[in-house]
Scaffold this active site. Structure first.
Site, mmCIF file in Angstrom:
data_model
loop_
_atom_site.group_PDB
_atom_site.id
_atom_site.type_symbol
_atom_site.label_atom_id
_atom_site.label_comp_id
_atom_site.label_asym_id
_atom_site.label_seq_id
_atom_site.Cartn_x
_atom_site.Cartn_y
_atom_site.Cartn_z
ATOM 1 N N HIS A 87 0.804 -1.228 0.000
ATOM 2 C CA HIS A 87 0.000 0.000 0.000
ATOM 3 C C HIS A 87 0.837 1.278 0.000
ATOM 4 O O HIS A 87 0.861 2.019 0.989
ATOM 5 C CB HIS A 87 -0.937 0.018 1.217
ATOM 6 C CG HIS A 87 -2.045 -0.983 1.140
ATOM 7 N ND1 HIS A 87 -1.870 -2.288 1.495
ATOM 8 C CD2 HIS A 87 -3.343 -0.856 0.754
ATOM 9 C CE1 HIS A 87 -3.005 -2.942 1.337
ATOM 10 N NE2 HIS A 87 -3.919 -2.095 0.876
ATOM 11 N N HIS B 90 -3.581 0.744 6.643
ATOM 12 C CA HIS B 90 -2.852 0.302 5.449
ATOM 13 C C HIS B 90 -1.808 1.325 5.025
ATOM 14 O O HIS B 90 -0.950 1.035 4.184
ATOM 15 C CB HIS B 90 -3.833 0.039 4.296
ATOM 16 C CG HIS B 90 -4.670 1.219 3.931
ATOM 17 N ND1 HIS B 90 -5.872 1.489 4.550
ATOM 18 C CD2 HIS B 90 -4.484 2.204 3.038
ATOM 19 C CE1 HIS B 90 -6.385 2.595 4.041
ATOM 20 N NE2 HIS B 90 -5.561 3.052 3.125
ATOM 21 N N GLY C 279 -8.423 2.611 17.653
ATOM 22 C CA GLY C 279 -9.137 3.103 18.815
ATOM 23 C C GLY C 279 -9.249 4.605 18.884
ATOM 24 O O GLY C 279 -8.764 5.334 18.025
ATOM 25 N N ASP D 16 -10.933 7.443 3.449
ATOM 26 C CA ASP D 16 -12.313 7.382 2.943
ATOM 27 C C ASP D 16 -13.060 6.169 3.483
ATOM 28 O O ASP D 16 -14.247 6.252 3.823
ATOM 29 C CB ASP D 16 -12.295 7.341 1.413
ATOM 30 C CG ASP D 16 -11.762 8.626 0.804
ATOM 31 O OD1 ASP D 16 -12.473 9.642 0.836
ATOM 32 O OD2 ASP D 16 -10.614 8.617 0.324
ATOM 33 N N ASN E 264 -8.699 11.311 -0.392
ATOM 34 C CA ASN E 264 -8.206 11.063 -1.754
ATOM 35 C C ASN E 264 -9.260 10.423 -2.648
ATOM 36 O O ASN E 264 -9.010 10.165 -3.825
ATOM 37 C CB ASN E 264 -6.931 10.210 -1.724
ATOM 38 C CG ASN E 264 -7.132 8.869 -1.039
ATOM 39 O OD1 ASN E 264 -8.040 8.115 -1.361
ATOM 40 N ND2 ASN E 264 -6.262 8.561 -0.073
ATOM 41 N N HIS F 290 -3.851 2.353 -5.078
ATOM 42 C CA HIS F 290 -4.130 1.981 -3.687
ATOM 43 C C HIS F 290 -3.158 0.962 -3.100
ATOM 44 O O HIS F 290 -2.247 1.318 -2.366
ATOM 45 C CB HIS F 290 -5.564 1.447 -3.603
ATOM 46 C CG HIS F 290 -6.021 1.139 -2.220
ATOM 47 N ND1 HIS F 290 -6.132 2.094 -1.244
ATOM 48 C CD2 HIS F 290 -6.401 -0.025 -1.653
ATOM 49 C CE1 HIS F 290 -6.576 1.534 -0.129
ATOM 50 N NE2 HIS F 290 -6.742 0.244 -0.359
ATOM 51 N N GLU G 157 -22.659 0.080 21.147
ATOM 52 C CA GLU G 157 -21.855 -0.949 21.789
ATOM 53 C C GLU G 157 -20.452 -1.061 21.181
ATOM 54 O O GLU G 157 -19.469 -1.234 21.904
ATOM 55 C CB GLU G 157 -22.561 -2.308 21.714
ATOM 56 C CG GLU G 157 -23.842 -2.395 22.515
ATOM 57 C CD GLU G 157 -25.070 -1.900 21.772
ATOM 58 O OE1 GLU G 157 -26.170 -1.898 22.359
ATOM 59 O OE2 GLU G 157 -24.926 -1.514 20.586
ATOM 60 N N PHE H 280 -25.436 -8.197 23.207
ATOM 61 C CA PHE H 280 -25.011 -7.001 22.486
ATOM 62 C C PHE H 280 -23.495 -6.885 22.385
ATOM 63 O O PHE H 280 -22.991 -6.029 21.643
ATOM 64 C CB PHE H 280 -25.594 -5.744 23.139
ATOM 65 C CG PHE H 280 -27.100 -5.719 23.171
ATOM 66 C CD1 PHE H 280 -27.843 -6.538 22.332
ATOM 67 C CD2 PHE H 280 -27.778 -4.889 24.044
ATOM 68 C CE1 PHE H 280 -29.229 -6.524 22.356
ATOM 69 C CE2 PHE H 280 -29.166 -4.863 24.078
ATOM 70 C CZ PHE H 280 -29.897 -5.688 23.233
ATOM 71 N N HIS I 241 -32.367 -12.023 22.367
ATOM 72 C CA HIS I 241 -31.621 -11.543 23.534
ATOM 73 C C HIS I 241 -31.000 -12.691 24.341
ATOM 74 O O HIS I 241 -30.409 -12.442 25.390
ATOM 75 C CB HIS I 241 -32.536 -10.731 24.449
ATOM 76 C CG HIS I 241 -32.836 -9.359 23.952
ATOM 77 N ND1 HIS I 241 -33.331 -9.121 22.690
ATOM 78 C CD2 HIS I 241 -32.688 -8.136 24.544
ATOM 79 C CE1 HIS I 241 -33.499 -7.810 22.528
ATOM 80 N NE2 HIS I 241 -33.115 -7.198 23.635
#
Length: 675
Positions: A49, A89, A139, A159, A189, A260, A400, A428, A464
């Site tokens: 990449h 990447h 994160g 993107d 880009n 790419h 979640e 969940f 559930h």
């Protein structure tokens, strides 16, 4: 035109360099050589990449040379800025700048074998947290509020990042919380793997970000206008009540005809070098002028560390703080979700590094402690009366995935500083699974408190009632999935979670009330993963796991009374903790050398228990919308149904020997329910 330096008093040394007119020729040289080096590094092993890394070069110069606070010699100094590379990447973008500014792990010898077969490489396929200078594998983070801590988190995105559902969750939450020290830099880009972005996404990104409560800035020429990028980055310091989104237009693979993820080919690499004024016959070139351009980064980092350390020592002198914690668990019969609240809430009230949050389920998950203070922006006024404060209880909303991802960021901010605790229904956590997995991969301590963990959840129905989810988390590396059977075991689960400094933990807890086994349950046994719950010599072994312990105990009574069969019970709350025990301990607990069969009783899919048992009384279908105890009966979880099936197994073993069930793993549940 000089951008000028901003005073320490106004911005806490956030501005650490100044862009001068005479920098422009040096910047041009760095851009050219950086881009050609990226092309060479990818070409040698035909992958990696190169496109976005080349296109983002000017952004990197603006950050690492002019704006970010960091120290190559002390990579983990607390008040450093954090850089999160969401578009992973583009990792060569980060690795190469870490090399240029002097991080010792990323030598040129480490850069050059990028994408090779070398197992000791510090430049893996995506940035990984264990490398100095890499903050997280992925994160975001919550904002610290002490004046002692005034760093910025810079998050690079592409993107594709904007199209992920969790991105919108995070943007909404950060805008609502008004995290003014969070800056997202968008490498715009307009290319993803399939082609141009407009084939699948034509939204007005800037309008969306403004609607989510962000300031929005734009840079038209993100390929060469380093000065303009620096100005935009510095302008984010003016934001007092909003995060900032900087939309920077770049050209992927600038200087090439390709884009790419593929290496360019030798002919194209030569063409790129010619376009940037480099000798096409030379490879892996970094001139001394490029290194000298970044030479002051180490001394500048030293000065930042020294200044902050001095500030910290002054803070300690004026604010001495001694923490002490003692606690106990109250032994009253109740749902294990309430047992967890009894244990966790005093911890959260007394340990200031606990950051607790729920995904819009505060009334159901019992995580509110007395006098808890909510995390909100100070200017917020809500109709329900939860107004702006800087507390440690986070309302994540119905997000979640973002909740678990933000918990990772909190844990990674400076390992050991904060302990994030999340909570929602166990079902969940399937939405949160990608982020929980990333926390495990990065060795981040977090406690995920999963409620409503069985068909005992009842009338909410099969949507559930988790049947298969436990096996995902039991199989996941470096995570503790602990399913306690009562309050005492829940206390043991918390002790194990608090001790797991490099491991996230999922506590799997019930909605329904559970019997309390004061004479049998043992928090110390939980910390070893499994232990003998009820001992009987020369008996069958029945595992009782989590909320189904009651069925194991009842089955023992029926076996003895109706069939003359004695049974011993082993509580088995955590497979991974048990696997880590000495062989002698495991042999004693499971009676490996006995001639009695071993049976697991759990209202989950049975996969994985074959390693420990000869047979299982378990689930092979989704759940049912019934009251909790009726749902258990519907699927055969009743001592009078389980005991005859165990007795048949015992008879077979007595007749044919223990080898008869080994290897075939029998499904003992006679009630088959299928959709």
């Amino acid at each position: 035109m000089s951008l000028g330096a901003v005073s320490e008093q106004s911005h806490g040394a956030d501005v650490v360099a100044t862009f001068e007119k005479y920098d422009r020729p040096k910047v041009s040289l760095v851009l050219n050589q950086f881009r050609c080096l990226i092309a060479d590094l990818c070409q040698q092993f035909n992958g990696g990449h190169p496109g976005s890394a080349m296109g983002m070069a000017a952004i990197g110069i603006a950050l690492w040379k002019y704006v970010m606070k960091y120290s190559p010699k002390k990579p983990n100094y607390f008040n450093r800025d954090r850089l999160v590379l969401s578009n992973g990447h583009t990792r060569l973008f980060q690795y190469t700048f870490l090399h240029l500014v002097g991080y010792k792990d990323v030598t040129f010898g480490q850069l050059k074998p990028y994408h090779s077969a070398r197992y000791d490489s510090f430049c893996p396929g995506h940035p990984e947290i264990e490398i100095e200078g890499i903050e997280v594998t992925t994160g975001a983070k919550a904002s610290p509020t002490l004046s002692l801590v005034n760093n910025t988190t810079w998050c690079m995105i592409g993107d594709a990042c904007l199209q992920e559902g969790v991105a919108l969750e995070a943007f909404q939450a950060a805008g609502h919380w008004k995290l003014n020290n969070l800056v997202v830099v968008y490498d715009n880009n307009q290319i993803t793997c399939d082609g141009s972005v407009d084939m699948c996404n034509t939204e007005d990104v800037n309008a969306k970000m403004r609607a989510c409560g962000w300031d929005v800035l734009e840079v038209a020429d993100g390929c060469f206008d380093v000065e303009g990028i620096v100005k935009a980055l510095l302008k984010t310091k003016d934001s007092r009540d909003r995060p900032t989104f900087i939309n920077i237009r770049t050209v992927i693979g600038i200087g090439s005809a390709k884009a790419h993820g593929a290496a360019y080919g030798s002919a194209e690499v030569r063409s790129i070098k010619q376009a940037f004024g480099m000798n096409p016959d030379e490879q892996f070139v970094i001139h001394d002028q490029v290194y000298s351009f970044f030479a002051d980064m180490r001394s500048r980092g030293d000065a930042l560390v020294e200044a902050w350390t001095s500030l910290l020592e002054g803070y300690r002198r004026h604010h001495p703080q001694i923490r002490a914690w003692t606690g106990n668990s109250q032994m009253t019969p109740k749902a294990s979700r309430h047992s967890a609240g009894m244990i966790c809430n005093p911890l959260a009230a007394n340990l200031n590094h606990f950051i607790v949050g729920t995904a819009d389920l505060s009334p159901s998950v019992a995580m509110i402690w007395k006098d808890k203070v909510d995390f909100q922006h100070p200017g917020l006024k809500t109709e329900c009366g939860i107004n702006g404060t800087s507390g440690r209880y986070i309302h994540y909303g119905v997000r979640e995935h973002a909740m678990a991802a933000i918990a990772n960021g909190i844990a990674a901010f400076n390992k050991g500083t904060f302990l994030p605790v999340t909570s929602t229904f166990f079902m969940f956590y399937i939405y949160a699974a990608p982020a929980v997995r990333m926390g495990a991969l990065q060795g981040l301590q977090a406690i995920h408190i999963a409620r409503h963990d069985s068909i005992g959840t009842g009338e909410d129905g099969p949507t559930h009632q988790p049947i298969e989810l436990a096996q995902l988390y039991r199989a996941m590396p470096n995570i503790l999935y602990i399913r306690p059977c009562d309050t005492e075991e829940t206390a043991g689960a918390f002790i194990a979670a608090l001790g797991a400094k490099d491991t996230p933990t999922i506590l799997s807890l019930s909605r329904q009330k559970l019997p309390q086994y004061l004479e049998h349950s043992d928090r110390g046994g939980v910390q070893r993963g499994a232990y003998v719950f009820i001992e009987e010599p020369e008996a069958d072994v029945t595992f009782g796991v989590g909320a189904e312990m009651c069925f194991a105990v009842r089955t023992c009574t029926v076996l003895r009374g109706r069939f003359g069969v004695t049974a011993r019970v082993v509580s088995f709350p955590c497979q991974r903790l048990f696997d880590a025990q000495p062989l002698e301990y495991k042999r004693h607990g499971l009676k490996y050398c006995s001639h009695a069969p071993r049976v697991v009783i759990e209202a989950y899919a049975v996969n994985g228990w074959e390693r420990y048992a000869d047979a299982g009384f378990s689930m092979s279908s989704f759940g049912k919308s019934l009251p909790g105890q009726d749902a258990y009966r519907y699927f055969g979880f009743d001592g009078t149904v389980i005991a005859p099936e165990v007795a048949k197994l015992v008879d077979d073993v007595r007749r044919d020997g223990i080898e008869s069930p080994r290897g075939e793993f029998r499904d003992l549940n006679p009630i088959k329910r299928h959709y």
